[in-house]
Design an enzyme around this catalytic site. Structure first.
Site, PDB file in Angstrom:
ATOM      1  N   GLU A 302       0.813  -1.212   0.000  1.00  0.00           N
ATOM      2  CA  GLU A 302       0.000   0.000   0.000  1.00  0.00           C
ATOM      3  C   GLU A 302       0.849   1.266   0.000  1.00  0.00           C
ATOM      4  O   GLU A 302       0.458   2.295  -0.544  1.00  0.00           O
ATOM      5  CB  GLU A 302      -0.929   0.033   1.225  1.00  0.00           C
ATOM      6  CG  GLU A 302      -1.999  -1.046   1.236  1.00  0.00           C
ATOM      7  CD  GLU A 302      -1.505  -2.323   1.896  1.00  0.00           C
ATOM      8  OE1 GLU A 302      -0.279  -2.452   2.100  1.00  0.00           O
ATOM      9  OE2 GLU A 302      -2.336  -3.186   2.195  1.00  0.00           O
ATOM     10  N   ASP A 344      25.201  21.911 -25.370  1.00  0.00           N
ATOM     11  CA  ASP A 344      25.763  23.006 -26.140  1.00  0.00           C
ATOM     12  C   ASP A 344      27.018  23.493 -25.427  1.00  0.00           C
ATOM     13  O   ASP A 344      27.361  23.008 -24.350  1.00  0.00           O
ATOM     14  CB  ASP A 344      24.750  24.132 -26.329  1.00  0.00           C
ATOM     15  CG  ASP A 344      24.190  24.655 -25.010  1.00  0.00           C
ATOM     16  OD1 ASP A 344      24.597  24.137 -23.954  1.00  0.00           O
ATOM     17  OD2 ASP A 344      23.350  25.563 -25.040  1.00  0.00           O
ATOM     18  N   ASP A 654      18.912  26.346 -25.054  1.00  0.00           N
ATOM     19  CA  ASP A 654      18.451  27.609 -24.484  1.00  0.00           C
ATOM     20  C   ASP A 654      17.542  28.393 -25.422  1.00  0.00           C
ATOM     21  O   ASP A 654      16.750  29.206 -24.972  1.00  0.00           O
ATOM     22  CB  ASP A 654      19.633  28.492 -24.070  1.00  0.00           C
ATOM     23  CG  ASP A 654      20.631  28.703 -25.205  1.00  0.00           C
ATOM     24  OD1 ASP A 654      20.326  28.303 -26.351  1.00  0.00           O
ATOM     25  OD2 ASP A 654      21.710  29.273 -24.956  1.00  0.00           O
ATOM     26  N   ASN A 720       6.250  -7.884   1.683  1.00  0.00           N
ATOM     27  CA  ASN A 720       4.897  -8.304   1.330  1.00  0.00           C
ATOM     28  C   ASN A 720       4.858  -9.745   0.851  1.00  0.00           C
ATOM     29  O   ASN A 720       3.866 -10.442   1.065  1.00  0.00           O
ATOM     30  CB  ASN A 720       4.328  -7.370   0.254  1.00  0.00           C
ATOM     31  CG  ASN A 720       3.872  -6.048   0.838  1.00  0.00           C
ATOM     32  OD1 ASN A 720       4.674  -5.319   1.403  1.00  0.00           O
ATOM     33  ND2 ASN A 720       2.602  -5.736   0.712  1.00  0.00           N
ATOM     34  N   GLU A 723       4.479 -11.757   3.835  1.00  0.00           N
ATOM     35  CA  GLU A 723       3.099 -11.784   4.329  1.00  0.00           C
ATOM     36  C   GLU A 723       2.243 -12.738   3.492  1.00  0.00           C
ATOM     37  O   GLU A 723       1.447 -13.525   4.038  1.00  0.00           O
ATOM     38  CB  GLU A 723       2.515 -10.368   4.278  1.00  0.00           C
ATOM     39  CG  GLU A 723       3.242  -9.377   5.173  1.00  0.00           C
ATOM     40  CD  GLU A 723       2.823  -7.941   4.892  1.00  0.00           C
ATOM     41  OE1 GLU A 723       1.662  -7.752   4.494  1.00  0.00           O
ATOM     42  OE2 GLU A 723       3.650  -7.027   5.044  1.00  0.00           O
ATOM     43  N   THR A 764       5.297  -0.766   8.580  1.00  0.00           N
ATOM     44  CA  THR A 764       6.604  -1.024   7.978  1.00  0.00           C
ATOM     45  C   THR A 764       6.729  -0.475   6.560  1.00  0.00           C
ATOM     46  O   THR A 764       7.843  -0.275   6.081  1.00  0.00           O
ATOM     47  CB  THR A 764       6.894  -2.532   7.964  1.00  0.00           C
ATOM     48  OG1 THR A 764       5.889  -3.197   7.182  1.00  0.00           O
ATOM     49  CG2 THR A 764       6.877  -3.096   9.363  1.00  0.00           C
ATOM     50  N   ASP A 765       5.584  -0.253   5.886  1.00  0.00           N
ATOM     51  CA  ASP A 765       5.670   0.252   4.514  1.00  0.00           C
ATOM     52  C   ASP A 765       5.774   1.769   4.458  1.00  0.00           C
ATOM     53  O   ASP A 765       5.985   2.329   3.381  1.00  0.00           O
ATOM     54  CB  ASP A 765       4.432  -0.166   3.702  1.00  0.00           C
ATOM     55  CG  ASP A 765       4.452  -1.647   3.376  1.00  0.00           C
ATOM     56  OD1 ASP A 765       5.321  -2.350   3.909  1.00  0.00           O
ATOM     57  OD2 ASP A 765       3.588  -2.096   2.597  1.00  0.00           O
TER      58      ASP A 765
END
Length: 942
Positions: A302, A344, A654, A720, A723, A764-765
């Site tokens: 997330e 240039d 430029d 993740n 998880e 943690t994220d």
């Protein structure tokens, strides 16, 4: 419409007719009230920008991301489950996910706004002003407030604020290279053109975006904003669609891949549970739906969108401090991928400060040390035996060159030396001051008349009164050496004047050729005392029978920091190309002095490029690094050829004509000091100091940002993955770890709750991931080659690392649950809530240890361990919040946790640290293997 038709081409109308057409007063100018009315009617004198989306649309844009779509789907599933359960209590899962998504979106919006403010600050910093006549009084006003009918007062150094028809002009020369590509300043005249002409030949007009380099004049404004010539060109740029950056393409690919993976994982796991479990009630179905939500939450990082936004925004801020203003966050990383920098010359690689390096007279050559406008240096005689004679000749050349010019050199309050006027004229003032001649020259001579420079005569002259010789008048001329020599009959040799015969002329021309061969721009000085009463009707008739004094060789010196920056770019595998409109010999010398190429390397010119077919042009783009006398169309073609060769191109420019090439390049870099509005609009990055070294510093920063993005991705995705694998194997292998039947309801129990997974991601994220985004470089980012455009930001090696780390996280988490649950591989005695809390805590701590492991793919986590105080702060804060979730009662209720004992905490810490030790072992094995491979390779031949 009638007025617009009447002024369709003001250059062919008399000045009085133009003034009537725009309602201008050629004596007093507009009134302030009338100017304000016209400004309200026509709008500001600015190039039309795309309408800025409203705040609500910019906020919604932060949610236009595949990862966010997945979380929205998880919210829907959680709400459906809550409804099926009878709407008991609050839908905690849905609310928590919504809060996380909202926080991410708000954070992304705020960081994008910061980047926009940085660009706006640059625009304010570089805003120009114009001198106008209002209510009969001269004043300076922002050029954005100029209106039709304003009376412009033009003087040296002014940026022309709008298209205008000249009313009067005195030696007025305007640099129009930004509009026409013509490098020579154009001499302007208020006389009406007899017939329509091309923009570059409209001598009675001045145009927005150009610069006055000499003289002055008055002009009435005929067009502003997008009605101007520069505005018309800028409008054409809108037809060119910008390309997505490599990072944008990569993150889009990653989002699609993660979305597909989440769907597959949810279907497989949910199907497995349905097949392997007995469904007895609607509650079992709800549990399976919650499992799908848990997997979606676990699989989707997330914090990734917000983390990437913040990492890029912080990179923007760091670059801004180093004078590189990045307009788009996603462009920050593109410079880190650049394999070619096409630059240039003037002002970027050089100081844009013409400096006299050599003085050649009849008695020989001398060198003047020092560069730039600071008058620090000395004269080094080439032949000491003739030094006294040469000194007298050199005084004539340098003081004469200073008299025959309109520039001014002065020291500001802060001690810096500044010029006003043309740099070539200022170079004489600087050299003269180095020799201590300035006060003597000012006291001796007083100007009587000026014969301005013209492209036909290629010279300019002044008539001075010589106070040391009874107010004798003398004409002093400065110009191209070959032109002056044709007008000279005598030569200054020491204190004497001798006849200029053919032998002397041949020698002097050979000396001038030597200056050109050394890539120095030659200018000569001649003079003649005038006879009493000698004053013809045409002053140009006096420019004959002159006494030749000598010549100087000048050059725009390279920036000292540019050479080291180019060396650093080459060390990083970045090729540097010089593209200039200057002479090939000058380009070759500057390129060799800076180390772009070695001495004697080929230089290609615009006409030579025109003669190439596509195949030869592509070969030239691959092999040639110096281009001279090129037009803007050549720049565009060079960019296309390099990109076709697989290069990521950064292009500087430029002028307005550079804008298409800048927009076509992977990252266009505009000059913030001397760049035009259209160029800044087309570019993705603006240099506040017009310095090449800033580009290389930005490349370094871009590479560090890219590394930090990889650190964040490595950390987020491996965490993740841990998880996902925890939930997947926890469900599939529930019987092995004691989860089978631990909570009833058909024997199905989840290893982690959806709210716990959300808490892990939020904890943690966010902080740790953001801290990795500002991690100082752990490796030498400029010691490796640029990454290839098609190279994935997450390659096969990194995916393997992510999978292995995720597996390690899942194993220690499930092992912790097994230790405390009855049954399974290890017999425990705790209930499900306690065992799940222990596994939950181990997973959080494992991810915190993974922060250190993710800082480098190859270097040990213990290298530079304490350089990132933000990372340590984020980890300590995350750990403290986890302690609160475990031990604060109301958080126990919200998160489904139970207090842990000290022994359990020690077990959790010990098992979580396995992830770090596993990473260290893997890095050591890789290092050992790479050394073994290198040792087996045969030595390179000498």
């Amino acid at each position: 419409m009638e007025r617009a038709d009447a002024l369709a081409d003001p250059s062919v109308l008399d000045a009085e007719d133009v003034a009537r057409g725009v309602g201008a007063d050629l004596e007093r100018g507009l009134t302030a009230k009338e100017a304000a009315r016209r400004l309200a009617e026509d709008g500001p004198n600015e190039l039309r920008a795309a309408p800025r989306p409203p705040v609500w649309r910019r906020i919604l844009a932060q949610f236009d991301d595949p990862l966010i779509y997945l979380l929205m789907g998880a919210i829907v599933v959680a709400l459906v489950a809550w409804v099926i359960e009878g709407r008991a209590g609050w839908p905690v899962d849905a609310v928590v996910i919504l809060i996380v998504v909202s926080l991410n979106g708000l954070l992304g919006y705020l960081q994008a706004a910061k980047a926009e403010n940085a660009v706006a600050a640059l625009a304010r910093m570089t805003a120009v002003t114009s001198a106008v006549m209002r209510d009969g009084h001269p004043l300076r006003t922002p050029s954005a407030e100029l209106v039709r009918g304003d009376l412009l007062l033009l003087s040296e150094g002014d940026a022309v604020g709008a298209d205008a028809r000249l009313i009067s002009a005195a030696s007025l020369r305007v640099q129009e290279a930004s509009l026409t590509g013509e490098s020579e300043a154009v001499l302007k005249d208020a006389a009406t053109l007899r017939q329509p002409a091309a923009i570059g030949d409209r001598r009675d007009m001045v145009f927005k975006g150009t610069t006055v380099v000499r003289g002055g004049g008055r002009a009435v404004v005929t067009a502003t904003g997008t009605d101007s010539q520069i505005g018309a060109i800028a409008e054409l740029l809108k037809a060119t669609a910008p390309k997505p950056t490599p990072l944008e393409r990569e993150i889009s690919h990653l989002g699609r891949m993660l979305g597909l993976a989440v769907i597959v994982i949810c279907v497989v796991v949910a199907g497995t549970v349905l097949v392997s479990s007995e469904i007895h009630s609607a509650h079992d179905v709800i549990t399976i739906l919650l499992l799908a939500v848990s997997l979606a939450v676990a699989a989707v990082p997330e914090g990734l969108p917000a983390t990437l936004t913040v990492v890029l925004a912080l990179g923007v801020q760091r670059m801004a401090k180093r004078n590189a203003i990045v307009k788009e966050l996603s462009s920050v990383e593109t410079l880190g991928s650049a394999s070619v920098i096409a630059s240039d010359k003037t002002g970027t690689l050089t100081r844009s400060e013409m400096t006299i390096e050599r003085v050649i007279t009849a008695s020989g050559s001398a060198r003047i040390t020092g560069v730039g406008y600071a008058p620090i240096g000395r004269l080094e005689q080439g032949d000491e035996t003739r030094a006294a004679m040469a000194r007298q000749e050199q005084i004539v050349v340098l003081s004469g060159g200073s008299l025959a010019g309109d520039a001014d050199l002065r020291q500001s309050d802060d001690g810096a030396w500044e010029i006003e006027g043309e740099p070539t004229e200022a170079a004489f003032l600087v050299a003269e001051r180095k020799l201590g001649l300035t006060d003597w020259r000012r006291g001796r001579f007083a100007r009587v008349a000026l014969i301005p420079f013209t492209s036909e005569r290629k010279m300019m002259s002044t008539i001075e009164i010589d106070r040391e010789h009874a107010d004798e008048r003398v004409i002093i001329a400065k110009g191209a050496p070959d032109v002056l020599l044709e007008r000279c009959t005598r030569l200054r040799v020491g204190a004497e004047v001798v006849a200029l015969d053919g032998a002397w002329k041949a020698r002097l021309l050979a000396d001038v050729d030597g200056l050109s061969d050394a890539a120095l721009r030659p200018l000569a000085v001649a003079y003649r005392p005038l006879d009493p009463g000698e004053l013809p009707q045409a002053l140009e008739e006096l420019e004959s029978d002159l006494i030749y004094g000598g010549a100087v060789g000048m050059i725009d010196p390279p920036r000292a920091e540019a050479a080291s920056a180019i060396h650093e770019a080459h060390r990083a595998g970045v090729r540097v190309i010089m593209i200039t409109g200057d002479h090939p010999r000058t380009a070759a010398r500057i390129a060799a002095d800076l180390g772009i190429v070695s001495a004697g390397s080929p230089v290609l010119t615009g006409p030579e490029l025109d003669a190439f077919d596509d195949e030869d042009f592509a070969k030239a783009a691959r092999e040639t690094s110096v281009y001279a006398r090129v037009a803007p169309v050549h720049k565009l073609r060079i960019v296309a050829a390099l990109q076709a060769n697989g290069d990521v191109v950064a292009m500087t420019g430029d002028g307005v004509n550079d804008a298409p090439a800048l927009k076509a390049a992977d990252i266009g870099v505009a000059m913030g000091v001397n760049g035009t509005e259209a160029t800044k609009e087309a570019a993705k990055m603006v240099l506040a100091d017009d310095n090449f070294a800033t580009i290389v510093a930005a490349v370094t920063e871009g590479r560090a940002i890219y590394d930090n993005i990889r650190k964040c991705l490595r950390y987020l995705l491996s965490s993740n993955m841990g998880e996902v694998l925890t939930v997947f194997f926890g469900v599939v292998g529930a019987a092995l770890i004691g989860l089978q039947g631990a909570a009833g309801y058909g024997g199905l129990a989840l290893p982690l709750l959806a709210t716990q997974l959300l808490w892990i991601n939020l904890l943690t994220d966010s902080g740790p991931a953001l801290a990795l985004g500002v991690d100082p470089a752990t490796d030498d980012v400029m010691a490796r080659k640029p990454r290839r455009p098609r190279e994935r930001i997450i390659d096969a090696s990194m995916w393997a690392e992510i999978l292995l780390t995720g597996a390690a996280v899942a194993i220690v988490t499930l092992l912790t649950i097994d230790i405390y649950l009855p049954g399974g591989l290890i017999e425990g005695s705790r209930d499900l809530a306690n065992a799940r809390t222990a596994g939950f805590t181990t997973l959080v701590l494992a991810q915190l240890f993974n922060c250190f492991a993710s800082r480098s793919e190859a270097s040990s986590a213990f290298a530079h361990l304490f350089v990132n105080r933000w990372l340590w702060g984020a980890i300590v804060l995350s750990a403290a919040l986890q302690v609160a979730v475990v031990h604060v009662p109301f958080l126990n209720l919200a998160m489904g946790t139970a207090p842990l004992t000290l022994d359990q905490w020690l077990v959790c810490i010990g098992l979580a640290s396995v992830v770090l030790w596993f990473s260290e072992a893997r890095k050591l094995a890789r290092f050992t293997l790479s050394r073994s491979v290198l040792a087996q390779q045969p030595p390179r031949p000498a």
